[in-house]
Design a protein around this motif. Sequence first.
Motif: not given
Length: 172
Positions: A98, A104, A141
Motif C-alpha cells: 500500500i 500513498a 489507505y
Amino acid sequence: MLPKLNTAAVAAVTTLSIALGAASPAAAWGQREQDTLKGAVGALVLKAIIDDARRDRAPIYHEAPAPIYHPAPIYRADPVPQHPRYDHGHSKPKAQSIYHTPVARAFNSYSRAERRLIQRRLAHWGYYRGGIDGAFGPGTYSAVLAYARDQGQGRNLGTTAGAFGIYDGLIY
C-alpha cells in the motif's frame, strides 16, 4: 562642424570663467591647490567636448538574426513484445504494498498539516478511526478507499492525479 565648435567653445569659456572667478580668491593657495583646480577645469572642458561628439553620432542598429524553427518532435511508444507466460498453478500473484500505490504517493506529497487535515476530515465523516498523525498507513489507505468508493470516485485512485483529486476534495 561650426555648431559643434560653438557649443564646445561656449562650454569651455563658461568653464574657464567659473574657474577663474573661483580661482581669484585662491591666489593665496599653494601650487598644489592651483594645479588641482587646473586639472578639474581641464576635465570639465574635456567632458564637454566628448559629450558633444557623442551627441552628434548616429546610433548603430544591428538586425537580429531570423529565428530558426524546427518541427516539433514526435514521440512514439516503442512496441514492447509480449512473450507468453506459462503459469503452472504454483505461483501466486504478487501483492503490491500500500506504500507504493498512487494513493500513498499523492498523500505523502502534501504537507504534514494537510495530511492531518485529510485524516481529520475522514474521521469526521466516519471513515477513519486511527490517530490523527499525518502518517500514511493501512487505516488511512482503507479510509481513503472507502470514501472514494462512496463518492463514486473509486476508479480514480488508480492514478496519482485521481488520488490528488480525492485529497483536494477533502482539503478544499
